[in-house]
Design a protein around this motif. Structure first.
Motif, PDB file in Angstrom:
ATOM      1  N   SER A 133     -22.364 101.639  89.136  1.00 13.93           N
ATOM      2  CA  SER A 133     -21.729 100.788  90.145  1.00 13.93           C
ATOM      3  C   SER A 133     -21.615  99.334  89.697  1.00 13.93           C
ATOM      4  O   SER A 133     -20.773  98.592  90.191  1.00 13.93           O
ATOM      5  CB  SER A 133     -22.528 100.838  91.451  1.00 13.93           C
ATOM      6  N   GLU A 134     -22.489  98.914  88.765  1.00 10.47           N
ATOM      7  CA  GLU A 134     -22.491  97.549  88.242  1.00 10.47           C
ATOM      8  C   GLU A 134     -22.727  96.509  89.333  1.00 10.47           C
ATOM      9  O   GLU A 134     -22.382  95.337  89.183  1.00 10.47           O
ATOM     10  CB  GLU A 134     -21.171  97.233  87.514  1.00 10.47           C
ATOM     11  N   GLY A 135     -23.304  96.934  90.445  1.00 15.67           N
ATOM     12  CA  GLY A 135     -23.535  96.015  91.556  1.00 15.67           C
ATOM     13  C   GLY A 135     -25.006  95.832  91.842  1.00 15.67           C
ATOM     14  O   GLY A 135     -25.876  96.403  91.176  1.00 15.67           O
ATOM     15  N   LEU A 136     -25.291  95.020  92.844  1.00 14.87           N
ATOM     16  CA  LEU A 136     -26.660  94.778  93.281  1.00 14.87           C
ATOM     17  C   LEU A 136     -27.156  95.979  94.071  1.00 14.87           C
ATOM     18  O   LEU A 136     -26.575  96.348  95.096  1.00 14.87           O
ATOM     19  CB  LEU A 136     -26.718  93.514  94.143  1.00 14.87           C
ATOM     20  N   ASN A 137     -28.240  96.593  93.597  1.00 15.36           N
ATOM     21  CA  ASN A 137     -28.809  97.761  94.262  1.00 15.36           C
ATOM     22  C   ASN A 137     -30.321  97.673  94.263  1.00 15.36           C
ATOM     23  O   ASN A 137     -30.905  96.820  93.587  1.00 15.36           O
ATOM     24  CB  ASN A 137     -28.359  99.052  93.565  1.00 15.36           C
ATOM     25  N   THR A 138     -30.940  98.568  95.003  1.00 18.23           N
ATOM     26  CA  THR A 138     -32.402  98.608  95.097  1.00 18.23           C
ATOM     27  C   THR A 138     -32.912  99.987  94.707  1.00 18.23           C
ATOM     28  O   THR A 138     -32.377 101.003  95.151  1.00 18.23           O
ATOM     29  CB  THR A 138     -32.879  98.271  96.516  1.00 18.23           C
ATOM     30  N   CYS A 139     -33.943  99.981  93.872  1.00 23.76           N
ATOM     31  CA  CYS A 139     -34.639 101.211  93.484  1.00 23.76           C
ATOM     32  C   CYS A 139     -36.042 101.162  94.085  1.00 23.76           C
ATOM     33  O   CYS A 139     -36.798 100.214  93.832  1.00 23.76           O
ATOM     34  CB  CYS A 139     -34.705 101.310  91.962  1.00 23.76           C
ATOM     35  N   GLN A 140     -36.382 102.167  94.886  1.00 23.34           N
ATOM     36  CA  GLN A 140     -37.706 102.221  95.509  1.00 23.34           C
ATOM     37  C   GLN A 140     -38.530 103.317  94.855  1.00 23.34           C
ATOM     38  O   GLN A 140     -38.093 104.468  94.766  1.00 23.34           O
ATOM     39  CB  GLN A 140     -37.574 102.483  97.004  1.00 23.34           C
ATOM     40  N   LEU A 141     -39.735 102.953  94.400  1.00 26.24           N
ATOM     41  CA  LEU A 141     -40.637 103.922  93.781  1.00 26.24           C
ATOM     42  C   LEU A 141     -41.518 104.576  94.832  1.00 26.24           C
ATOM     43  O   LEU A 141     -41.602 104.114  95.973  1.00 26.24           O
ATOM     44  CB  LEU A 141     -41.486 103.232  92.714  1.00 26.24           C
ATOM     45  N   ASP A 142     -42.200 105.660  94.441  1.00 25.39           N
ATOM     46  CA  ASP A 142     -43.009 106.399  95.408  1.00 25.39           C
ATOM     47  C   ASP A 142     -44.202 105.616  95.919  1.00 25.39           C
ATOM     48  O   ASP A 142     -44.790 105.970  96.941  1.00 25.39           O
ATOM     49  CB  ASP A 142     -43.455 107.744  94.835  1.00 25.39           C
TER      50      ASP A 142
END
Length: 574
Positions: free
Chosen positions: A308-317
């Motif tokens: 997507s080349e955009g601002l995103n969020t990755c949430q870990l467990d």
């Protein structure tokens, strides 16, 4: 603007889209256009619209005779837990969705031009207020809207999605602008076609946009052989509300497959989707959302974020959230994530709140962290107590070495361990730290402090920053403003005003003078003559036959007005 609780809760990045309604700028012509559309819709929709529409018109304070005031709507909507704000035309899909998640309807303040009375490609107050607002009195549909907003605000977009939004906005503005040239419109149509034909694989947002179109905008409900209308695009369009139920328009059972059907805002739709109930809309939406990155997680979801080349969020467990532009993921032999990277401003959060000391200024050049389990000791890092860590020689203030099952090795001085409110470890901060995977150096001591986000797997990936306020994320506001049409002829506006006053005061003394004025200066102004005929007809005035003859003459001389005149006369005769 009166403020209800829903609007008060809106974050700053959404409030930037809100504009004043400027109710005083609506002319008597605007109110006449509104009245014609609403009366005609009410008449034709009695047989075809879902019952919630009529209940909602009354419940939300939407008058048939005049354009609604957003202040008044807000006072009434607050009683059913919703709010409404005015915006300038189309706003970015992610922002539109997030407004819905806060249970706030966005309403384009503009009123369509009389030349576009049957249909306008641009969002206007007829479509937004009279189309969207009434149906939310149905609890299941209101929940569907809210849930759609919540899910949609997390959908991953592509850069081409934004290009498409700008192209659609530009074309809709030009088509509603009576001063736009044919060349300008044609160029904008070509630009839209060019973007549409080069979209690549559909993003989550693109597919959700399709679902939104085939339900909220153009949805049918009930029996597939005799469905009813609930979509705002149909409820607010005289032409399409009549045409949509004809056999020529294919009716399809609504399912997640609707996400694969693109739409064209510039023409009537060749097919529509029928849901048996509003509750079914929620079911189908959840089925679609179960396949989205924010629910699925895993490396596939992170790869979508990179694409997507955009601002995103990755949430870990562990619960820690990494917000930034993801650029790289190193995989294990089994295809699982071993190490992830962002570039540029990055923020660490938990429960959508920035962790103090880990805002974008602390990670302004990007962020990297290993993901997975460590080999020795066999220890769950994010659930281990300080005592358990110490028993395995993992002590703050000492040099330690962590070897991950993926092969990533983190070796350095453990300065501190950051815990969350539940006592779960979420960050280990190292100085004099080296991180490598086989021969590949991932972090070097001279780069500064290494903040390692603790987590064994990717739980969720979603659009935007976890804490939008702290990230100072301002959703893009289009540089292309809407064009507010002006009826520059003050005598023309005054004629409509005098006709309105004549009707409201139930006084026909000036009917003859107004008829003379209209015949002399605006002989083809069909709507004025229709309103004059209505007054004469109701009061059994001797001029009614003369006005009717004039209307029939306009009909003969101006085919483009024929349907509008016939529909208006049909309404008055019923």
């Amino acid at each position: 603007m009166s403020i209800n609780e829903n609007i008060q809760r809106l974050p700053q990045h959404l409030k930037q889209f809100i504009v004043d309604q400027h109710y005083e700028k609506y002319t008597a012509v605007d109110h006449a256009v509104w009245r014609y559309i609403m009366r005609l819709n009410y008449h034709f929709l009695k047989r075809t619209a879902h019952s919630s529409y009529f209940k909602g018109l009354e419940a939300t304070g939407i008058s048939i005779n005049r354009i609604p005031k957003i202040d008044e709507m807000n006072s009434i909507l607050s009683q059913i837990g919703w709010g409404a704000v005015c915006v300038d035309g189309f706003i970015p899909p992610a922002a539109f969705m997030e407004f819905q998640a806060y249970k706030v309807l966005v309403i384009a303040a503009d009123m369509r031009h009389i030349n576009h009375i049957e249909y306008t490609p641009a969002p206007d107050i007829v479509h937004e207020a009279a189309g969207h607002a009434p149906i939310i009195v149905d609890p299941a549909y209101a929940e569907y809207l809210r849930l759609f907003g919540e899910i949609g605000s997390k959908a991953l977009s592509s850069k081409r999605d934004y290009d498409l939004y700008e192209a659609v906005r530009k074309l809709s503005i030009l088509k509603e602008n009576p001063e736009a040239s044919n060349k300008e419109i044609k160029d904008a149509e070509n630009e839209l076609n060019s973007v549409s034909n080069d979209m690549g694989p559909a993003s989550e947002m693109a597919k959700l946009r399709n679902l939104h179109w085939w339900t909220v905008e153009y949805g049918l409900i009930g029996d597939i052989d005799q469905p009813q209308i609930y979509g705002a695009g149909l409820l607010s369009s005289i032409g399409e509300s009549e045409a949509c139920l004809k056999e020529e328009v294919e009716k399809i059972h609504y399912s997640t497959e609707a996400s694969e059907y693109d739409f064209d805002i510039t023409t009537q739709q060749p097919q529509l989707f029928v849901s048996p109930s509003f509750s079914n809309l929620i079911t189908v939406l959840n089925q679609f959302a179960d396949q989205m990155a924010f629910r699925k997680g895993g490396i596939e979801s992170l790869l979508k974020a990179i694409e997507s080349e955009g601002l995103n969020t990755c949430q870990l467990d562990s619960g820690i959230q990494i917000s930034g532009i993801f650029t790289k993921v190193i995989k294990t032999r089994e295809g699982e994530p071993a190490y992830i990277n962002t570039t540029g401003s990055t923020m660490l959060s938990e429960s959508n709140k920035m962790l103090i000391g880990h805002g974008t200024s602390a990670h302004k050049e990007g962020f990297g962290t290993p993901i997975g389990k460590i080999v020795s000791p066999k220890l769950d890092l994010h659930n281990a107590t300080i005592t358990e860590l110490s028993e395995h020689n993992i002590n703050m203030g000492q040099g330690i070495k962590l070897e991950f099952e993926s092969g990533v090795i983190v070796q350095g001085h453990l300065d501190y361990i950051r815990k969350n409110s539940l006592g779960r470890n979420i960050i280990m901060s190292f100085s004099d730290c080296t991180v490598n995977l086989n021969e590949q150096i991932l972090f070097m001591p001279e780069w500064g402090i290494f903040d390692m986000a603790i987590g064994t797997s990717i739980q969720s990936v979603f659009s935007g920053a976890a804490d939008k306020t702290e990230y100072e994320e301002l959703s893009h506001v289009s540089p292309t403003p809407t064009v507010v049409h002006n009826y520059n002829d003050s005598k023309y506006i005054d004629l409509y005003k005098q006709v309105r006053l004549l009707r409201e005061n139930k006084n026909t003394n000036k009917l003859n003078l107004l008829l003379e004025d209209a015949t002399k200066h605006y002989p083809s102004e069909w709507l004025v003559f229709l309103e004059l005929y209505e007054i004469a007809l109701k009061n059994k005035h001797e001029l009614k036959d003369q006005i009717l003859q004039h209307l029939n003459a306009i009909d003969q001389q101006n085919p483009e007005f024929s349907t509008l005149i016939k529909n208006g006369l049909l309404l008055l005769s019923s």
